[in-house]
Motif scaffolding. Structure first.
Motif, PDB file in Angstrom:
ATOM      1  N   LEU A   4      -5.517   6.689   3.689  1.00 60.13           N
ATOM      2  CA  LEU A   4      -5.920   8.089   3.601  1.00 60.13           C
ATOM      3  C   LEU A   4      -4.873   8.989   4.238  1.00 60.13           C
ATOM      4  O   LEU A   4      -4.015   8.543   4.998  1.00 60.13           O
ATOM      5  N   GLY A   5      -4.974  10.274   3.931  1.00 65.42           N
ATOM      6  CA  GLY A   5      -4.096  11.254   4.563  1.00 65.42           C
ATOM      7  C   GLY A   5      -3.145  11.899   3.581  1.00 65.42           C
ATOM      8  O   GLY A   5      -2.762  11.297   2.576  1.00 65.42           O
ATOM      9  N   GLY A   6      -2.769  13.140   3.876  1.00 67.29           N
ATOM     10  CA  GLY A   6      -1.818  13.847   3.036  1.00 67.29           C
ATOM     11  C   GLY A   6      -0.396  13.404   3.309  1.00 67.29           C
ATOM     12  O   GLY A   6      -0.128  12.634   4.234  1.00 67.29           O
TER      13      GLY A   6
ATOM     14  N   LEU B  52       0.427   0.766  -4.253  1.00 67.14           N
ATOM     15  CA  LEU B  52      -1.001   0.692  -4.574  1.00 67.14           C
ATOM     16  C   LEU B  52      -1.813   1.624  -3.680  1.00 67.14           C
ATOM     17  O   LEU B  52      -1.637   1.648  -2.462  1.00 67.14           O
ATOM     18  N   SER B  53      -2.713   2.388  -4.319  1.00 73.39           N
ATOM     19  CA  SER B  53      -3.571   3.321  -3.592  1.00 73.39           C
ATOM     20  C   SER B  53      -5.007   3.193  -4.077  1.00 73.39           C
ATOM     21  O   SER B  53      -5.263   2.723  -5.187  1.00 73.39           O
ATOM     22  N   MET B  54      -5.944   3.657  -3.252  1.00 73.61           N
ATOM     23  CA  MET B  54      -7.343   3.691  -3.668  1.00 73.61           C
ATOM     24  C   MET B  54      -7.521   4.799  -4.709  1.00 73.61           C
ATOM     25  O   MET B  54      -6.692   5.691  -4.838  1.00 73.61           O
ATOM     26  N   GLU B  55      -8.630   4.740  -5.446  1.00 69.75           N
ATOM     27  CA  GLU B  55      -8.819   5.655  -6.575  1.00 69.75           C
ATOM     28  C   GLU B  55      -9.000   7.110  -6.154  1.00 69.75           C
ATOM     29  O   GLU B  55      -8.563   8.025  -6.861  1.00 69.75           O
ATOM     30  N   LYS B  56      -9.655   7.352  -5.022  1.00 71.81           N
ATOM     31  CA  LYS B  56      -9.949   8.728  -4.608  1.00 71.81           C
ATOM     32  C   LYS B  56      -9.221   9.061  -3.308  1.00 71.81           C
ATOM     33  O   LYS B  56      -9.203   8.264  -2.388  1.00 71.81           O
ATOM     34  N   GLY B  57      -8.618  10.235  -3.281  1.00 69.01           N
ATOM     35  CA  GLY B  57      -7.930  10.666  -2.066  1.00 69.01           C
ATOM     36  C   GLY B  57      -6.528  10.129  -1.928  1.00 69.01           C
ATOM     37  O   GLY B  57      -6.005  10.060  -0.813  1.00 69.01           O
ATOM     38  N   ALA B  58      -5.888   9.774  -3.049  1.00 65.63           N
ATOM     39  CA  ALA B  58      -4.530   9.212  -3.014  1.00 65.63           C
ATOM     40  C   ALA B  58      -3.504  10.341  -3.116  1.00 65.63           C
ATOM     41  O   ALA B  58      -3.074  10.725  -4.211  1.00 65.63           O
TER      42      ALA B  58
ATOM     43  N   GLY C 293       0.812  -1.197   0.000  1.00 66.39           N
ATOM     44  CA  GLY C 293       0.000   0.000   0.000  1.00 66.39           C
ATOM     45  C   GLY C 293       0.850   1.253   0.000  1.00 66.39           C
ATOM     46  O   GLY C 293       1.878   1.325   0.672  1.00 66.39           O
ATOM     47  N   LEU C 294       0.405   2.265  -0.752  1.00 60.96           N
ATOM     48  CA  LEU C 294       1.135   3.527  -0.856  1.00 60.96           C
ATOM     49  C   LEU C 294       0.257   4.648  -0.321  1.00 60.96           C
ATOM     50  O   LEU C 294      -0.720   5.046  -0.951  1.00 60.96           O
TER      51      LEU C 294
ATOM     52  N   SER D  89      -2.151  18.601  -1.764  1.00 59.70           N
ATOM     53  CA  SER D  89      -3.214  18.187  -0.864  1.00 59.70           C
ATOM     54  C   SER D  89      -4.388  17.651  -1.661  1.00 59.70           C
ATOM     55  O   SER D  89      -4.658  18.119  -2.780  1.00 59.70           O
ATOM     56  N   VAL D  90      -5.086  16.682  -1.116  1.00 55.88           N
ATOM     57  CA  VAL D  90      -6.273  16.119  -1.763  1.00 55.88           C
ATOM     58  C   VAL D  90      -7.380  15.995  -0.723  1.00 55.88           C
ATOM     59  O   VAL D  90      -7.118  15.950   0.478  1.00 55.88           O
ATOM     60  N   ASN D  91      -8.603  15.938  -1.198  1.00 55.66           N
ATOM     61  CA  ASN D  91      -9.727  15.724  -0.305  1.00 55.66           C
ATOM     62  C   ASN D  91      -9.843  14.246   0.039  1.00 55.66           C
ATOM     63  O   ASN D  91      -9.715  13.393  -0.852  1.00 55.66           O
TER      64      ASN D  91
END
Length: 335
Positions: free
Chosen positions: A245-247, A214-220, A188-189, A233-235
């Motif tokens: 999750l997290g920045g 590997l990351s999830m599609e949203k909020g990576a 996981g990334l 930064s991402v939501n």
């Protein structure tokens, strides 16, 4: 190897393979070696050898124990007397709380409102002070550094910290001990602490060893930062892989550069594939894990990752701090 270390020396403190070996010694009395498990069905389906690194078997139920113990072991007596704090999506907070409890140190854990209840309850059970603050990890981080000014606590960051990175790198030392001819590692990334440490060890050993993040599609956040070439930064949005999750921090000192150097391919994985991975591990390996731990399996099942035939591959099963009802709901469509 020399060129790798020259690049890392841009920072105030470069991180080397020697630091990882030092971390292995530091945590030896607190961390048990985790098993490397062969996956017969997954291996047959990819015409390769697939192994699973069971990092969910730590006392904290996630790999974060390694970095947390190493960082706290390196504190001065004065720092230990004042206590520690951290910001976390859950697993790192639990690891810091557990390490602090075992070492007799006060701990204050800052988390956002998005951290699952199961992880919050585990942190509370260790006697650590818990502060729930804001809508994302960046908010929790802000509160964490306020506590530094108010109470003199020492921050144990979840990823962008030399001792934390070195601690996570001990996973790679164990992989090489059990599978010295490994060709590829998948993990996981998120903030990059896991794959920075693993990547440093693997690339120092053999630059041809592939490291896939590997990351999830949203909020990576790390994925988007790599695309732009600088931390962004991402939501944050709800995901099965909430541990990712997290920045990465606008002033990221270590992991962004290390991920750029050591991770060969960052990949986004859709939510349904993560659920498939969770279900697969439940059915084929009889383990209940969180989404972030199953993302590697999901990526392979979903053909997001191309496994080269006749190679030896390791997937990091990072943790199992998951609500059982949430796990059941996630996998029911794939049983």
């Amino acid at each position: 190897m020399v060129e790798i270390l020259k690049e890392l020396s841009k920072d105030n403190k470069k991180i080397t393979l020697q630091n990882v070996w030092q971390a292995k010694r530091n945590i030896a009395s607190h961390i048990n070696k985790t098993p490397l498990i062969f996956s017969p069905k997954l291996s047959n389906s990819t015409n390769s050898e697939i192994y699973l690194k069971y990092e969910h078997l730590h006392e904290s139920r996630a790999f974060k124990m390694r970095g947390a113990f190493n960082a706290i072991c390196n504190l001065t007596p004065t720092q230990k007397s004042l206590g520690v704090t951290t910001f976390s999506t859950g697993n790192h907070g639990f690891a810091v709380a557990l390490a602090a409890k075992k070492l007799g140190i006060r701990a204050v854990i800052c988390v956002s409102k998005h951290v699952p209840k199961a992880k919050i309850e585990k942190i509370k059970s260790l006697g650590a002070q818990l502060e729930i603050y804001g809508d994302g990890q960046d908010d929790a981080e802000q509160r964490c550094y306020e506590l530094v000014k108010e109470q003199g606590l020492t921050v144990i960051p979840p990823f962008d910290h030399p001792e934390v990175i070195a601690g996570q790198g001990t996973i790679a030392l164990e992989i090489l001990e059990d599978l010295p001819d490994v060709n590829c590692v998948l993990g996981g990334l998120s903030g990059g602490g896991l794959l920075s440490g693993i990547g440093l060890v693997m690339k120092s050993t053999n630059p041809d060893i592939k490291v896939i993040g590997l990351s999830m599609e949203k909020g990576a956040a790390m994925f988007e930062s790599l695309k732009k070439g600088e931390p962004v930064s991402v939501n944050e949005e709800p995901t099965q892989a909430d541990s990712l999750l997290g920045g990465i921090g606008e002033n990221n000192q270590y992991t962004f550069n290390m991920v750029q150097q050591f991770v060969d391919q960052p990949i986004l994985v859709e939510e349904e594939a993560i659920k498939k991975g969770m279900a697969y591990l439940y059915k084929e390996h009889n383990i209940i894990v969180e989404g972030a731990a199953a993302i590697g399996i999901g990526a392979i099942l979903n053909n997001d990752v191309s496994i080269v035939e006749n190679t030896k591959n390791v997937i990091i099963i990072s943790g199992c701090n998951v609500d059982l009802d949430a796990h059941a709901n996630a996998i029911k469509a794939y049983l």
